[in-house]
Design a protein around this motif. Sequence first.
Motif, PDB file in Angstrom:
ATOM      1  N   ASN A 145      -2.109  -1.524  -3.810  1.00 53.27           N
ATOM      2  CA  ASN A 145      -2.949  -0.439  -3.513  1.00 53.27           C
ATOM      3  C   ASN A 145      -2.385   0.973  -3.528  1.00 53.27           C
ATOM      4  O   ASN A 145      -1.699   1.348  -2.418  1.00 53.27           O
ATOM      5  CB  ASN A 145      -3.856  -0.951  -2.222  1.00 53.27           C
ATOM      6  CG  ASN A 145      -4.577  -2.163  -2.282  1.00 53.27           C
ATOM      7  OD1 ASN A 145      -5.489  -2.311  -3.291  1.00 53.27           O
ATOM      8  ND2 ASN A 145      -4.639  -2.781  -1.341  1.00 53.27           N
ATOM      9  N   GLN A 159      -5.881  -0.049  -7.716  1.00 55.58           N
ATOM     10  CA  GLN A 159      -5.176  -1.155  -7.618  1.00 55.58           C
ATOM     11  C   GLN A 159      -4.525  -1.784  -8.940  1.00 55.58           C
ATOM     12  O   GLN A 159      -5.029  -1.984 -10.219  1.00 55.58           O
ATOM     13  CB  GLN A 159      -6.218  -2.206  -6.988  1.00 55.58           C
ATOM     14  CG  GLN A 159      -5.451  -3.550  -6.626  1.00 55.58           C
ATOM     15  CD  GLN A 159      -6.520  -4.652  -6.096  1.00 55.58           C
ATOM     16  OE1 GLN A 159      -7.269  -5.257  -7.018  1.00 55.58           O
ATOM     17  NE2 GLN A 159      -6.703  -4.705  -4.801  1.00 55.58           N
ATOM     18  N   SER A 211       0.937  -1.187   0.146  1.00 62.78           N
ATOM     19  CA  SER A 211       0.051   0.070   0.087  1.00 62.78           C
ATOM     20  C   SER A 211       0.858   1.063   0.188  1.00 62.78           C
ATOM     21  O   SER A 211       1.587   1.535   0.881  1.00 62.78           O
ATOM     22  CB  SER A 211      -0.741   0.127   1.219  1.00 62.78           C
ATOM     23  OG  SER A 211      -1.597  -1.054   1.262  1.00 62.78           O
ATOM     24  N   THR A 257      -1.681  -4.215 -10.860  1.00 62.89           N
ATOM     25  CA  THR A 257      -1.300  -5.692 -10.729  1.00 62.89           C
ATOM     26  C   THR A 257      -0.006  -5.881 -11.369  1.00 62.89           C
ATOM     27  O   THR A 257       0.323  -5.193 -12.599  1.00 62.89           O
ATOM     28  CB  THR A 257      -2.499  -6.513 -11.266  1.00 62.89           C
ATOM     29  OG1 THR A 257      -3.651  -6.237 -10.658  1.00 62.89           O
ATOM     30  CG2 THR A 257      -2.093  -7.851 -11.133  1.00 62.89           C
ATOM     31  N   LYS A 312      -0.333  -7.614  -6.025  1.00 62.32           N
ATOM     32  CA  LYS A 312      -1.377  -6.480  -6.222  1.00 62.32           C
ATOM     33  C   LYS A 312      -0.850  -5.499  -5.334  1.00 62.32           C
ATOM     34  O   LYS A 312      -0.540  -5.526  -4.195  1.00 62.32           O
ATOM     35  CB  LYS A 312      -3.091  -6.767  -5.985  1.00 62.32           C
ATOM     36  CG  LYS A 312      -3.388  -7.824  -6.983  1.00 62.32           C
ATOM     37  CD  LYS A 312      -4.962  -8.027  -6.693  1.00 62.32           C
ATOM     38  CE  LYS A 312      -5.307  -9.030  -7.591  1.00 62.32           C
ATOM     39  NZ  LYS A 312      -5.318  -8.567  -9.136  1.00 62.32           N
TER      40      LYS A 312
END
Length: 600
Positions: free
Chosen positions: A286, A243, A172, A245, A284
């Motif tokens: 954020n 988000q 994050s 990837t 992934k």
Amino acid sequence: MKKMRFNILLAMLTVALSSWADVTFALLNPRTPIQGAKFSITFRLTNGSTSSISAPEIPNCKLLYGPSTSTMSSTQIINGQMSSTQTIDYTFTYLAEKEGSVTIPTVTVNVSGKSLSSKPYNLKILPPDSNPVNSPAQGSNQGGSSSKPSTAATSKISADDMFVRISLNRSSVYEQEAIVVSVKVYTRYEISAFQITSQPTFEGFLSEELDVPQGTEMEHYNGKNYYTAYLKKCIVYPQKAGQLTITSGKYDVTVVDYELVSNGFFQTRRPIEKRVITESNTAKVNVTALPTAPAGFTGAVGDFKASVEMKPLELRTNEAASYIYKVEGTGNIKYLKTPTIDLPAGFDQYTPKTDINARFTGSDMRGTYTVNFTLVPQEPGKFEIDPTKFVYFNPHDKKYHTIDLQGFDVKVAQGTATSAVTEQKTIAKGMTDILHIKPVGTNLTQNPTRVLLSGMYWLLYAAAAMLLIIIFYIYRRQLKLNADVKGRKLARANKKATKRLRQAKAAMNAKDTDKFYAELNRAMWGYISDKLDIPSSQLLRENIEQSLLELGCTEEEVHETIDILDQCEMARFTPHTEAQMSQLYDQAVATINQIESTKK
């Protein structure tokens, strides 16, 4: 005969003195131990000897025996200069009794009245494997040199026994905040062949490759111990919120398993190669959008300091001054934007020179970003360069910070190269394409000489015409070369490969196996990428073979090239002798020369 004896004695004395100057004592990096298993640590003394060495006390570890010693010496002659090296290894064997991080303390030895000390070393003891079947620790007293064989040829390689994993140091972040991405292979088997069929992609990120640590190490993951090796490591900066990837890559791996074969009296192990096709995980991230930015923010994210400097502050017209804008700190420093400065009327500004000096510090880039503006005043007087600001966002405190940068008062005197103008009006600041009209003197030359009739005039005219033709030809040729990006890349391919091959040979002479294979691998992949005009991220076995055949190479040359790439890729998993290194180096040089001599 006396002269020969004197020369031999002098050479031996030189070797002895040079060896004494290079006396060193150091701890060799030990393998990662596992709780309940034996492991060894080795201290190396170079060009010296000691009568005693004490075993270090390592927490949570029990000394079993040591030291055992081994001695090695070598002599070499380079450019007529003879040098000799002798090393003594002192090895201690311990039992790792408890998992956790421990420190190997400093060990001091006395060599001919001189004290030498090793540096302390942090060591991590891994927990035991929850599933000892095929554990790398099994069958090894060192905590990882061979894998345990299976008991049947029908055993399958499970997804937990060999896989590729993408890991992030944070999941994050804010926009433009750094993320370190590591792609590693985890295996409990010996690998005999490894091929990357598809690289991970970083859509929505700015990415930069980092140096990949060479060799293998032991790592405890999900209750099991694995051999691990880096395939790729990079630092990325997300360019948009949401988000994002990182897609998985695909890998074709051949591992070595074993089966037990009985001949009626005893059992032996027989190696069996098994092919595994695997994919890495997808990661992934954020990404949080930056808060509403204040005026002056241009995208700097991190922790920075900024300053400006101008010199000189007193100058004459048509003299150059330097306005230096400097930012230093940690963050996306390589992607900062060139600032704009508000100049008063009467100043000319040239294209600024940007210098970025940054290095990776473990989790981000740290360094300096310097922009040097060259300013040239055209009018005398007193001028003021307005103060400016540097605005950045710090993700640690989640706030914008503004650094006020000073302004400067500049005094410009009349220069000798420009005639004085006393009654001219100041040109509007925005009308930078209009210059002052300067008066012409009234003392014109009377009765000019008729130079058209002189031979010197026509000689100079012909020379100037010839010079103009030469300049025009060189200019056109340079334009053509600059436009031919592919041609320039091909021309540099062999030069860049030769430079990397020299570095590989230096590592080979220094017996640095990991560095040798890393440099040889860079040389081959970089040469093929430049020669075939294919980005390194898109180089696969199939398109390499096809492109080399289209280039005019024979199938034997293509096979030789692919074999060298495979051997370099596998070097981190299997040991190689000096003879194999030398043979592989000569093979790489010959292959590059064959490709260079190939005509399509």
